[in-house]
Design a protein around this motif. Structure first.
Motif, short mmCIF file in Angstrom:
data_model
loop_
_atom_site.label_atom_id
_atom_site.label_comp_id
_atom_site.label_asym_id
_atom_site.label_seq_id
_atom_site.Cartn_x
_atom_site.Cartn_y
_atom_site.Cartn_z
N LEU A 167 0.82 -1.21 0.00
CA LEU A 167 0.00 0.00 0.00
C LEU A 167 0.86 1.26 0.00
CD1 LEU A 167 -2.79 -0.97 2.56
CD2 LEU A 167 -2.91 -0.95 0.07
N ALA A 168 2.15 1.10 0.22
CA ALA A 168 3.02 2.27 0.30
C ALA A 168 2.95 3.08 -0.99
CB ALA A 168 4.45 1.84 0.60
N LEU A 174 -1.57 9.05 -3.22
CA LEU A 174 -2.58 9.89 -2.57
C LEU A 174 -1.95 11.19 -2.08
CD1 LEU A 174 -4.54 7.17 -0.54
CD2 LEU A 174 -5.35 8.47 -2.52
N GLU A 175 -0.75 11.07 -1.54
CA GLU A 175 -0.07 12.28 -1.05
C GLU A 175 0.23 13.23 -2.20
OE1 GLU A 175 3.19 10.74 1.17
OE2 GLU A 175 1.97 10.46 2.99
N SER A 180 -1.14 18.19 -5.21
CA SER A 180 -1.53 18.90 -6.42
C SER A 180 -2.83 19.66 -6.22
CB SER A 180 -1.66 17.91 -7.58
OG SER A 180 -2.68 16.97 -7.31
N GLN A 181 -3.62 19.21 -5.20
CA GLN A 181 -4.89 19.92 -4.95
C GLN A 181 -4.66 21.18 -4.12
OE1 GLN A 181 -7.62 17.14 -3.21
NE2 GLN A 181 -7.90 16.05 -5.15
#
Ligand SMILES: [Zn+2]
Ligand SMILES: [Zn+2]
Length: 182
Positions: A167-168, A174-175, A180-181
């Protein structure tokens, strides 16, 4: 005496002599192999077991009890480790044509030459005995998500929260998305 376990086909049993036997007649086959490679590159090591083949009214019942080691990799630290497989099975073979209802109950047709290849059976039961997520030991500390060292072997000093190595990558994505958001 023809109970050949041919070298190139070690898990094939000739049970033809039992098919003609009275129901209840049985024969035991001892298994002892330093190693066996099964389809799908499943390597079994130190394979020991007993296969009992018993005559029935119209075929045979095969009972197997096999112990073997297989090398897996830890789902946390990715290190290889040995896992003991318990392969226990009962399979029914009929010398009459097997209809669908019987097949649903697990009855298989007995090959005409009376030879049964246990390879796919042992392969399937071995696969069933391999849990999806396995750790090399209780409390395996896994890999550091920051620098990747095996935390069982050294303490890199990074602050640890446990993350499944599989999952890393997702976490990194996700990070990135969060960045970017913002
Ligand atoms: Zn581990
Ligand atoms: Zn680290």
């Amino acid at each position: 005496m023809n109970m050949s376990m041919k070298k190139n086909d070690p898990l094939r049993l000739d049970v033809s002599f039992l098919v003609k036997g009275a129901p209840g007649t049985f024969k035991e086959f001892e298994f002892n192999f330093p190693q066996l490679t099964l389809p799908g590159d499943l390597l079994l090591v130190d394979v020991q077991g007993l296969i009992t083949v018993s005559a029935t009214e119209d075929g045979v019942v095969v009972n197997g009890k096999i112990r073997a080691l297989t090398e897996l990799s830890c789902s946390r630290c990715l290190d290889p480790f040995w896992h003991l497989l318990n392969i226990d099975f009962t399979e029914v073979f009929s010398s009459h044509p097997v209809d669908k209802a019987e097949n649903d109950l697990g009855v298989q047709p007995l090959p005409a030459d009376g030879s049964i290849d246990l390879t796919p059976i042992i392969r399937d039961y071995a696969a069933l005995d391999i849990p999806i997520r396995l750790v090399c030991k209780d409390g395996c500390k896994g890999l550091c998500p920051t620098c990747g060292v095996n935390l069982n072997l050294e303490d890199c000093g990074h602050k640890q929260e446990f993350i499944d190595p599989r999952l890393a990558g997702l976490k990194a994505l996700l990070e990135k998305d969060e960045e970017s958001q913002s």
